[in-house]
Write an enzyme that holds these catalytic residues in place. Structure first.
Site, short mmCIF file in Angstrom:
data_model
loop_
_atom_site.label_atom_id
_atom_site.label_comp_id
_atom_site.label_asym_id
_atom_site.label_seq_id
_atom_site.Cartn_x
_atom_site.Cartn_y
_atom_site.Cartn_z
N SER A 1 -68.49 -50.87 -13.84
CA SER A 1 -69.69 -51.04 -13.02
C SER A 1 -70.80 -50.04 -13.31
O SER A 1 -71.87 -50.14 -12.71
CB SER A 1 -69.33 -51.00 -11.54
OG SER A 1 -68.92 -52.26 -11.09
N LYS B 1 -74.14 -51.60 -13.99
CA LYS B 1 -75.16 -51.96 -13.00
C LYS B 1 -76.33 -50.99 -12.99
O LYS B 1 -77.37 -51.29 -12.40
CB LYS B 1 -74.52 -52.08 -11.62
CG LYS B 1 -73.51 -53.23 -11.52
CD LYS B 1 -72.97 -53.39 -10.12
CE LYS B 1 -71.97 -54.54 -10.02
NZ LYS B 1 -70.62 -54.17 -10.46
N SER C 1 -71.97 -51.77 -5.22
CA SER C 1 -71.63 -52.22 -6.57
C SER C 1 -71.19 -53.68 -6.57
O SER C 1 -70.19 -54.06 -7.18
CB SER C 1 -70.54 -51.34 -7.19
OG SER C 1 -70.43 -51.56 -8.57
#
Length: 297
Positions: free
Chosen positions: A88, A91, A148
């Site tokens: 993640s 992101k 997230s």
């Protein structure tokens, strides 16, 4: 991002040769209607697709880097160019491109983003968006920075570029423009894909670019919770409020990557950015990041 899907199990079973072959596939191309908006990738002396690691390689120890935020100078590093899966941390680039869209006036913080069935069907972490519903850009920013959320990442990608693959092409092009020569994106969330690779050094550069280029969004990375649809979602960054001066930035986890964290901290007028990738647990990763923060000041 905590998910074990059939894709993770299949990727885990790949041999090194198979993973290298998978990572050398042609990067996804934007659809005709969005191609004109996608910046051309800059040539790099190092082909990012040559850095796809074997599942056994990413399990060996940490990659880490400590950076002075003001100057960008690296204060220390270990295995900073070792190939890693971003999970993640991806992101951060999704947010970078979203911030650029707001800055350019193509969307505003109140612009509604429509949720597709694909986006709604993403595995956790997510906030439970329903197909056909909408979420504003401002809500999307907070959901990505705090929770997230995978469903939100895909929603952003599809609304800005028409498809996730077209958005991923923009992400990789922006990586090249920012000097991230060993990073390749193929999705907006960081969900498992052996072709999506990066390094601790590239993630440090991205984290610094994100916070220095767009300081007006810093409060989103400091937030310890996010409210949406009557529910409260706790921040994935465990160091907020626990380690002095920590004010962001982004966590990441899939089984192939281990536990990743890019953290920023400010003390006495000085700013630091610490990257740790490949932790065996949240606790060990957080302890390592905390140790590096303390030592850097």
């Amino acid at each position: 991002m905590r998910t074990e899907t059939s894709l993770v199990r299949r990727v885990g079973a790949l041999t090194l040769a198979g993973m290298l072959l998978a990572s050398c596939q042609t990067a996804p191309q934007p659809s005709p209607q969005t191609a004109a908006a996608v910046p051309a990738a800059q040539p790099s002396a190092v082909a990012a697709v040559s850095y796809a690691p074997a599942s056994t390689a990413v399990a060996r120890g940490y990659s880490e880097l400590v950076m002075d935020m003001a100057s960008g100078a690296e204060l220390s590093s270990v295995n900073a160019d070792a190939p890693r899966y971003p999970a993640s941390l991806t992101k951060m680039m999704t947010l970078y491109l979203l911030f650029e869209e707001v800055e350019a006036g193509r969307v505003s913080l109140s612009t509604p983003l429509t949720v597709s069935a694909k986006a709604a069907g993403q595995p956790p972490a997510k906030i439970g968006l329903k197909a056909g519903s909408t979420i504003t850009v401002d809500e999307a920013i907070r959901a990505l920075a705090v929770k997230s959320a995978n469903d939100v990442a895909i929603t952003v990608a599809e609304n800005l570029a028409g498809s996730e693959s077209a958005f991923a092409s923009r992400m990789t092009a922006k990586a090249r423009a920012l000097g991230l020569s060993r990073t390749r994106f193929v999705n907006a969330s960081g969900l498992p894909d052996p072709a999506q690779v990066t390094t601790a050094r590239d993630m440090a550069r991205l984290g610094r670019a994100l916070k220095t280029r767009f300081p007006q969004y810093a409060s989103n990375f400091r937030a310890r919770s996010f409210e949406h649809g009557g529910r409260s979602f706790r921040a994935t960054n465990n160091l907020l409020g626990k380690v002095a001066g920590v004010d962001g930035l982004k966590t990441g986890y899939i089984s192939l990557s281990g536990y990743n964290l890019v953290a920023t901290a400010r003390r006495g007028g000085q700013q630091r950015l610490v990257v740790v990738m490949g932790g065996k647990s949240e606790a060990s990763r957080d302890a390592k990041v905390t140790q590096l923060i303390e030592a850097s000041f």
